[in-house]
Design an enzyme around this catalytic site. Structure first.
Site, PDB file in Angstrom:
ATOM      1  N   GLY A  87       0.836  -1.210   0.000  1.00 40.29           N
ATOM      2  CA  GLY A  87       0.000   0.000   0.000  1.00 40.29           C
ATOM      3  C   GLY A  87       0.862   1.247   0.000  1.00 40.29           C
ATOM      4  O   GLY A  87       2.078   1.185   0.202  1.00 40.29           O
ATOM      5  N   GLY A  89       2.617   3.665   1.444  1.00 43.04           N
ATOM      6  CA  GLY A  89       3.127   3.922   2.789  1.00 43.04           C
ATOM      7  C   GLY A  89       3.601   5.347   2.986  1.00 43.04           C
ATOM      8  O   GLY A  89       3.819   5.790   4.110  1.00 43.04           O
ATOM      9  N   ARG A  90       3.802   6.041   1.862  1.00 45.69           N
ATOM     10  CA  ARG A  90       4.250   7.440   1.981  1.00 45.69           C
ATOM     11  C   ARG A  90       3.737   8.265   0.814  1.00 45.69           C
ATOM     12  O   ARG A  90       4.377   9.224   0.390  1.00 45.69           O
ATOM     13  CB  ARG A  90       5.766   7.505   2.044  1.00 45.69           C
ATOM     14  CG  ARG A  90       6.447   6.806   0.894  1.00 45.69           C
ATOM     15  CD  ARG A  90       7.889   7.178   0.870  1.00 45.69           C
ATOM     16  NE  ARG A  90       8.620   6.368  -0.094  1.00 45.69           N
ATOM     17  CZ  ARG A  90       9.883   6.561  -0.374  1.00 45.69           C
ATOM     18  NH1 ARG A  90      10.537   7.519   0.221  1.00 45.69           N
ATOM     19  NH2 ARG A  90      10.496   5.797  -1.244  1.00 45.69           N
ATOM     20  N   ASP A 128       8.457   5.752   7.964  1.00 45.58           N
ATOM     21  CA  ASP A 128       8.092   7.068   8.513  1.00 45.58           C
ATOM     22  C   ASP A 128       7.181   7.869   7.605  1.00 45.58           C
ATOM     23  O   ASP A 128       6.669   8.921   7.995  1.00 45.58           O
ATOM     24  CB  ASP A 128       9.370   7.862   8.844  1.00 45.58           C
ATOM     25  CG  ASP A 128      10.246   8.102   7.612  1.00 45.58           C
ATOM     26  OD1 ASP A 128       9.813   7.774   6.487  1.00 45.58           O
ATOM     27  OD2 ASP A 128      11.366   8.621   7.780  1.00 45.58           O
ATOM     28  N   GLY A 129       7.007   7.410   6.367  1.00 42.13           N
ATOM     29  CA  GLY A 129       6.118   8.119   5.446  1.00 42.13           C
ATOM     30  C   GLY A 129       6.782   9.271   4.708  1.00 42.13           C
ATOM     31  O   GLY A 129       6.147   9.941   3.900  1.00 42.13           O
ATOM     32  N   ARG A 179       4.091  13.102  -8.376  1.00 38.68           N
ATOM     33  CA  ARG A 179       4.194  12.134  -9.473  1.00 38.68           C
ATOM     34  C   ARG A 179       2.911  12.164 -10.285  1.00 38.68           C
ATOM     35  O   ARG A 179       1.812  12.193  -9.729  1.00 38.68           O
ATOM     36  CB  ARG A 179       4.431  10.752  -8.891  1.00 38.68           C
ATOM     37  CG  ARG A 179       4.520   9.658  -9.914  1.00 38.68           C
ATOM     38  CD  ARG A 179       5.274   8.465  -9.376  1.00 38.68           C
ATOM     39  NE  ARG A 179       4.545   7.758  -8.342  1.00 38.68           N
ATOM     40  CZ  ARG A 179       5.060   6.699  -7.679  1.00 38.68           C
ATOM     41  NH1 ARG A 179       6.269   6.278  -7.953  1.00 38.68           N
ATOM     42  NH2 ARG A 179       4.362   6.102  -6.757  1.00 38.68           N
ATOM     43  N   ASP A 255       4.335  -4.997  -7.361  1.00 37.17           N
ATOM     44  CA  ASP A 255       3.790  -3.697  -6.939  1.00 37.17           C
ATOM     45  C   ASP A 255       4.435  -2.555  -7.706  1.00 37.17           C
ATOM     46  O   ASP A 255       3.953  -1.427  -7.650  1.00 37.17           O
ATOM     47  CB  ASP A 255       3.993  -3.492  -5.436  1.00 37.17           C
ATOM     48  CG  ASP A 255       5.422  -3.745  -5.002  1.00 37.17           C
ATOM     49  OD1 ASP A 255       5.901  -4.875  -5.203  1.00 37.17           O
ATOM     50  OD2 ASP A 255       6.064  -2.817  -4.479  1.00 37.17           O
ATOM     51  N   ASN A 256       5.509  -2.838  -8.426  1.00 41.43           N
ATOM     52  CA  ASN A 256       6.183  -1.802  -9.199  1.00 41.43           C
ATOM     53  C   ASN A 256       5.955  -1.977 -10.691  1.00 41.43           C
ATOM     54  O   ASN A 256       6.731  -1.492 -11.503  1.00 41.43           O
ATOM     55  CB  ASN A 256       7.680  -1.802  -8.882  1.00 41.43           C
ATOM     56  CG  ASN A 256       7.939  -1.388  -7.447  1.00 41.43           C
ATOM     57  OD1 ASN A 256       7.162  -0.621  -6.872  1.00 41.43           O
ATOM     58  ND2 ASN A 256       9.008  -1.901  -6.864  1.00 41.43           N
ATOM     59  N   ASP A 265       8.277   3.527 -10.346  1.00 42.38           N
ATOM     60  CA  ASP A 265       9.191   3.238  -9.245  1.00 42.38           C
ATOM     61  C   ASP A 265      10.645   3.292  -9.691  1.00 42.38           C
ATOM     62  O   ASP A 265      11.140   2.385 -10.363  1.00 42.38           O
ATOM     63  CB  ASP A 265       8.906   1.899  -8.562  1.00 42.38           C
ATOM     64  CG  ASP A 265       9.516   1.891  -7.167  1.00 42.38           C
ATOM     65  OD1 ASP A 265      10.720   2.143  -7.056  1.00 42.38           O
ATOM     66  OD2 ASP A 265       8.778   1.669  -6.195  1.00 42.38           O
TER      67      ASP A 265
HETATM   68  P1  AMP Z   1       9.191   0.742  -2.943  1.00 43.53           P
HETATM   69  O1  AMP Z   1      10.495   0.148  -2.540  1.00 43.53           O
HETATM   70  O2  AMP Z   1       9.253   2.219  -3.213  1.00 43.53           O
HETATM   71  O3  AMP Z   1       8.523   0.002  -4.048  1.00 43.53           O
HETATM   72  O4  AMP Z   1       8.240   0.627  -1.683  1.00 43.53           O
HETATM   73  C1  AMP Z   1       7.744  -0.584  -1.202  1.00 43.53           C
HETATM   74  C2  AMP Z   1       6.740  -0.311  -0.114  1.00 43.53           C
HETATM   75  O5  AMP Z   1       7.354   0.351   0.984  1.00 43.53           O
HETATM   76  C3  AMP Z   1       5.565   0.561  -0.513  1.00 43.53           C
HETATM   77  O6  AMP Z   1       4.445   0.078   0.178  1.00 43.53           O
HETATM   78  C4  AMP Z   1       5.971   1.912  -0.009  1.00 43.53           C
HETATM   79  O7  AMP Z   1       4.876   2.748   0.231  1.00 43.53           O
HETATM   80  C5  AMP Z   1       6.677   1.551   1.281  1.00 43.53           C
HETATM   81  N1  AMP Z   1       7.639   2.574   1.715  1.00 43.53           N
HETATM   82  C6  AMP Z   1       8.823   2.899   1.146  1.00 43.53           C
HETATM   83  N2  AMP Z   1       9.427   3.871   1.841  1.00 43.53           N
HETATM   84  C7  AMP Z   1       8.621   4.186   2.877  1.00 43.53           C
HETATM   85  C8  AMP Z   1       8.691   5.115   3.963  1.00 43.53           C
HETATM   86  N3  AMP Z   1       9.727   5.941   4.115  1.00 43.53           N
HETATM   87  N4  AMP Z   1       7.661   5.137   4.823  1.00 43.53           N
HETATM   88  C9  AMP Z   1       6.603   4.314   4.686  1.00 43.53           C
HETATM   89  N5  AMP Z   1       6.480   3.425   3.705  1.00 43.53           N
HETATM   90  C10 AMP Z   1       7.466   3.351   2.803  1.00 43.53           C
HETATM   91 MG    MG Z   2       7.151   0.817  -5.252  1.00 43.95          MG
END
Ligand code: AMP
Ligand code: MG
Length: 438
Positions: A87, A89-90, A128-129, A179, A255-256, A265
Site C-alpha cells: 500500500g 506507505g508514503r 516514517d512516510g 508524481r 507492486d512496481n 518506481d
Molecule cells: P518501494 O520500494 O518504493 O517500491 O516501496 C515498497 C513499499 O514500501 C511501498 O508500500 C511503499 O509505500 C513503502 N515505503 C517505502 N518507503 C517508505 C517510507 N519511508 N515510509 C513508509 N512506507 C514506505
Molecule cells: Mg514501489
C-alpha cells in the site's frame, strides 16, 4: 476550475473502500519549491505561472481544491518472489487531473496527481512516510529522461523540500515529489484484491481498469481475457524499449509494475554504461533477479501472478495463451527496436542472430552501450542520464546548488542531440550501486 487550473476528478474513490483509505497529506513545516516542471504543468492544463511559486500545494500543506478527497491506495506485491501486503506507505493521491480536450482526445486524459513523501499513512507499516530530497530528484531526472526517450513512464511535476529532516543513515533534507501517472493501478493492486477481497472486488477493479486504460474493451466479448492480453502486450513493448536504451529497472516486483504500461518506481534503476547483460545496480538484488537480461522473463513471471489474481474471470488456457503472446510480442518488439538501432532497413531471417552476435561482440570488448550504437546509426540516442552525471547533479543539489541538475535536465530533454560532455562514459563505471530504501 481554479485559477491554478485544477480540474480534478476522484474516480478511484468510486471503487469499494477496500481499495483505499482517505488520507490527508501532512502539512510541511516550511515548504520550498526545488524544481517545477513547467512543460508538464502546461500539458496537464495547469496554470504553470501561478503554480511554480506555490510550494504549499505540492508539499501537502494546502489541498488543491475545497472538495478534494485525498486517498492512499491499498496494494500488495510479490517482492523478490515473496507475497507481501504493502500500500501507499508514503504517498497520497490528490485526485485525477482531466487534461484539456485535444483533437485526438475530445474528453482529455485523466492523470493521477500523487504526492510521494507527504507523511505516514494507514499503509506505512514500519516506515516514517517521508522521502529525502536526493531520491526524489533522482526520480525526477530519470523519469523525465525516459519520457524524452519516448518510453512510457510516470512523470514528475514538482519536487519541494519540506523543512523537515528525514532520518536515514544520517539526517537528510525531507522532500515531496509530485508524481503524474496514467494511473497507479499495479499488478500488485490485483494481487491485493485477489488475496484479501472477494471475486466481486477483483471484478470491480478490473472493470475500472478497463474503463480507464482499455476503453475499447468495455463492451467486448471475452473482455477479461482480452484485458489480460492487452496488459501483456504493453509490458512486452515497455520492457523491449527499456532494453533498447540499456535501462535496468532494478526492482520489478509486482507492486512496481503498472498495468497502464508505464514505467513506475525509480528506486534502484539505472542506465548501463559498459554493455554487460548481467548488470545489476541494486544493492539488495544479490541474486541478480532483476538483472538487465532477466527483465523480459521477470515480466512474464509478474504477468503470471496477474493471471492468477484474475483467475475467477480467466481460464487457464486464456492465461497461458496471453503469456505466450507476451513472449512473442516482446521478441517482435525487441527486434523492431534493435533493427532500428543497428540501422537495418530490411527484415531478414537472420536478424536475431546478427543482433545477438553484435551484442556478444560488444560484451567481449567491453563497449559502451549508448556510444557504440550511436556510432552505428544516427537514430540512436546520444545522451542518457549516466550515473556519474546523475550523482554529480544530486550532490550539488544537496549543497543547495540546482544549476548542475538543471543543465543535465536540459540536455536530457533532447537525447538525440550530441553533447560531448554528457556522452563521456565514467572513467570507471564498475561497482555503481543503487538503493531501494529511499
Ligand atoms: P518501494 O520500494 O518504493 O517500491 O516501496 C515498497 C513499499 O514500501 C511501498 O508500500 C511503499 O509505500 C513503502 N515505503 C517505502 N518507503 C517508505 C517510507 N519511508 N515510509 C513508509 N512506507 C514506505
Ligand atoms: Mg514501489
Amino acid at each position: 476550475m481554479s485559477n491554478e487550473g485544477w480540474n480534478l476528478e476522484y474516480t478511484y474513490t468510486q471503487l469499494p473502500e477496500f481499495f483505499y483509505r482517505r488520507q490527508r497529506p501532512e502539512p510541511a513545516l516550511a515548504p520550498k519549491m526545488v524544481i517545477f516542471n513547467h512543460d508538464l504543468a502546461a500539458e496537464l492544463g495547469l496554470n504553470a505561472d501561478v503554480l511554480r511559486d506555490n510550494a504549499e500545494v505540492f508539499a501537502g500543506s494546502r489541498l488543491p481544491e475545497a472538495g478534494c478527497v485525498p486517498i492512499s491506495q491499498a496494494y500488495a506485491g510479490y517482492q523478490f518472489g515473496h507475497f507481501t501486503m504493502l500500500g501507499d506507505g508514503r504517498a497520497v493521491l490528490l485526485g485525477e487531473q482531466r487534461t484539456p480536450p485535444s483533437p485526438t482526445a475530445p474528453n482529455g486524459h485523466l492523470f493521477d496527481i500523487q504526492l510521494k513523501g507527504s507523511g505516514p499513512t494507514a499503509f506505512s507499516r514500519g516506515g516514517d512516510g517521508y522521502a529525502a530530497l536526493g531520491p526524489m530528484l533522482r526520480e525526477y531526472i530519470i523519469s523525465e529522461a525516459l519520457h524524452a526517450l519516448g518510453i512510457p513512464t510516470t512523470r514528475s511535476l514538482a519536487v519541494v523540500s519540506t523543512g523537515r529532516g528525514v532520518i536515514r543513515e544520517r539526517i537528510l533534507t525531507g522532500a515531496v515529489l509530485t508524481r503524474v501517472a496514467a494511473s497507479h493501478i499495479r499488478v500488485g493492486t490485483f494481487n491485493y484484491a485477489a488475496a484479501f477481497g472477494s471475486p466481486e472486488d477483483v471484478r470491480a477493479l478490473t472493470d475500472y481498469t478497463i474503463r480507464r486504460h482499455f476503453p475499447d474493451l468495455e463492451h467486448a466479448e471475452n473482455k477479461y481475457a482480452r484485458f489480460f492480453r492487452a496488459v501483456c502486450e504493453r509490458q512486452a513493448s515497455l520492457i523491449a524499449k527499456w532494453q533498447s536504451v540499456g535501462f535496468i529497472h532494478g526492482v520489478m516486483n509486482t507492486d512496481n509494475m503498472a498495468v497502464s504500461g508505464e514505467t513506475i518506481d525509480f528506486g534502484p534503476c539505472a542506465f548501463m554504461d559498459t554493455y554487460d547483460p548481467d548488470t545489476v545496480f541494486s544493492s539488495i538484488d544479490t541474486q541478480g533477479r532483476y538483472a538487465y537480461k532477466n527483465q523480459p522473463a521477470i515480466g512474464a513471471w509478474n504477468l503470471s501472478r496477474l493471471a492468477e489474481s484474475l483467475a475467477p474471470f480467466l481460464t487457464m488456457a486464456q492465461a497461458k495463451e496471453a503469456v505466450a503472446h507476451y513472449r512473442e510480442h516482446h521478441e517482435a518488439h525487441w527486434l523492431v527496436c534493435m533493427r532500428i538501432k543497428l540501422g537495418m532497413t530490411r527484415e531478414g531471417a537472420d536478424d536475431k542472430m546478427i543482433i545477438n552476435e553484435f551484442l556478444d561482440e560488444m560484451k567481449r570488448e567491453g563497449k559502451d552501450f549508448t556510444n557504440t550504437f550511436r556510432a552505428v546509426s544516427k537514430r540512436n540516442p546520444a545522451v542518457i542520464p549516466r550515473n556519474h552525471r546523475v550523482e554529480e547533479a544530486l550532490s550539488a543539489a544537496d549543497e543547495g546548488d540546482l544549476t548542475v541538475m538543471r543543465d543535465l535536465l536540459e540536455v536530457l530533454r533532447k537525447p538525440y542531440e550530441e553533447n560531448a560532455d554528457y556522452m563521456q562514459p565514467p572513467e570507471c563505471g564498475c561497482g555503481y550501486r543503487t538503493f531501494c530504501g529511499t
